[in-house]
Design an enzyme around this catalytic site. Structure first.
Site, PDB file in Angstrom:
ATOM      1  N   ASN A 189      93.407  46.488  30.311  1.00 62.39           N
ATOM      2  CA  ASN A 189      93.442  46.220  31.760  1.00 62.39           C
ATOM      3  C   ASN A 189      92.233  46.782  32.504  1.00 62.39           C
ATOM      4  O   ASN A 189      92.327  47.138  33.684  1.00 62.39           O
ATOM      5  CB  ASN A 189      94.736  46.762  32.391  1.00 62.39           C
ATOM      6  CG  ASN A 189      95.953  46.112  31.782  1.00 62.39           C
ATOM      7  OD1 ASN A 189      95.925  44.920  31.453  1.00 62.39           O
ATOM      8  ND2 ASN A 189      97.009  46.877  31.584  1.00 62.39           N
ATOM      9  N   ARG A 190      91.132  46.915  31.794  1.00 66.16           N
ATOM     10  CA  ARG A 190      89.873  47.415  32.376  1.00 66.16           C
ATOM     11  C   ARG A 190      89.980  48.867  32.872  1.00 66.16           C
ATOM     12  O   ARG A 190      89.160  49.304  33.678  1.00 66.16           O
ATOM     13  CB  ARG A 190      89.386  46.515  33.527  1.00 66.16           C
ATOM     14  CG  ARG A 190      89.153  45.037  33.123  1.00 66.16           C
ATOM     15  CD  ARG A 190      88.170  44.940  31.982  1.00 66.16           C
ATOM     16  NE  ARG A 190      87.668  43.598  31.747  1.00 66.16           N
ATOM     17  CZ  ARG A 190      87.895  42.879  30.640  1.00 66.16           C
ATOM     18  NH1 ARG A 190      88.653  43.359  29.656  1.00 66.16           N
ATOM     19  NH2 ARG A 190      87.340  41.696  30.485  1.00 66.16           N
TER      20      ARG A 190
END
Ligand SMILES: Cc1cc2nc3c(=O)[nH]c(=O)nc-3n(C[C@H](O)[C@H](O)[C@H](O)COP(=O)(O)O)c2cc1C
Length: 212
Positions: A189-190
């Site tokens: 999710n970065r």
């Protein structure tokens, strides 16, 4: 071409402050070993960014040949574009993109020439063909053709037919003395993990977590 959907998730084990060595060079050594054990080709290749006021920013790949507590050493032509920029402004940045491990290491520091004796020591270990090559390329200059280069190589090979090939005065090493080193580990999710070491004078290094 729209490549906006060209993406992947970065899934890897998280990086925590407790995982890190207090000494960024030791931490770099561990990651370098892991990069080469993972089979990353040219794990010692890094992007070197230089900047000066007249020509602006510039970037190229070079090979790391030595690192220790003093810094990171690479070799090049002292009259090349990068060297001219370094002479004007010694502040540089380097980046190792170890993407198969979802990692990058970013170093910022000051670039300085190593001693001629240290350059000679490394030059002597290079294959003879590379030693000759160092004599015949005025790196970063405009040349008229490939055959011009090959002719210069033949001439240099002829000149240095036998015996030890001397170190060209225009060729040698630079050391990048780091003032910050950042370790980046890609996460889902970065929400990547980033830790930045900053040199604190003679007192060692501080370590801070940065937002991804
Ligand atoms: C994988 C790879 C490794 C390279 N290693 C070096 C190196 O160690 N030293 C060097 O001077 N150029 C190296 N080069 C060439 C540089 O990227 C660059 O073309 C050259 O140094 C001239 O750069 P400049 O005109 O910005 O000075 C390498 C290129 C690649 C793709």
């Amino acid at each position: 071409m729209d490549i906006s959907d060209y993406r992947r998730e970065y899934m890897s084990q998280g990086l925590d402050l407790n995982d890190l060595d207090k000494d960024p060079i030791k931490q770099y050594e561990l990651w370098f070993q892991q990069a080469s054990e993972a089979g990353i080709q040219d794990a010692n290749a890094f992007s070197l960014a230089t900047y000066d006021i007249t020509s602006g920013p510039s970037l190229r790949t070079v090979l790391l040949k030595l690192f220790d507590a003093k810094g990171f050493v690479f070799f090049t032509n002292y009259n090349s574009q990068k060297s001219k920029q370094i002479q004007g402004n010694g502040q540089v940045a380097m980046l190792f993109p170890w993407l198969p491990l979802n990692r990058q290491v970013k170093v910022e520091g000051r670039c300085e020439k190593i001693s001629t004796a240290a350059s000679l020591k490394y030059f002597a270990t290079r294959p003879r063909g590379s030693q000759i090559g160092a004599w015949c390329s005025d790196q970063s200059e405009v040349i008229e053709s490939r055959s011009f280069l090959e002719q210069k190589y033949r001439e240099a090979a002829d000149k240095f037919k036998s015996g030890t090939i001397p170190l060209p005065s225009s060729w040698g090493g630079y050391r990048i003395v780091p003032h910050s080193i950042e370790f980046w580990q890609g996460q889902e999710n970065r929400l990547h993990d980033r830790f930045k070491y900053t040199k604190q004078g003679s007192e060692g290094w501080s370590i801070e977590r940065l937002a991804p």
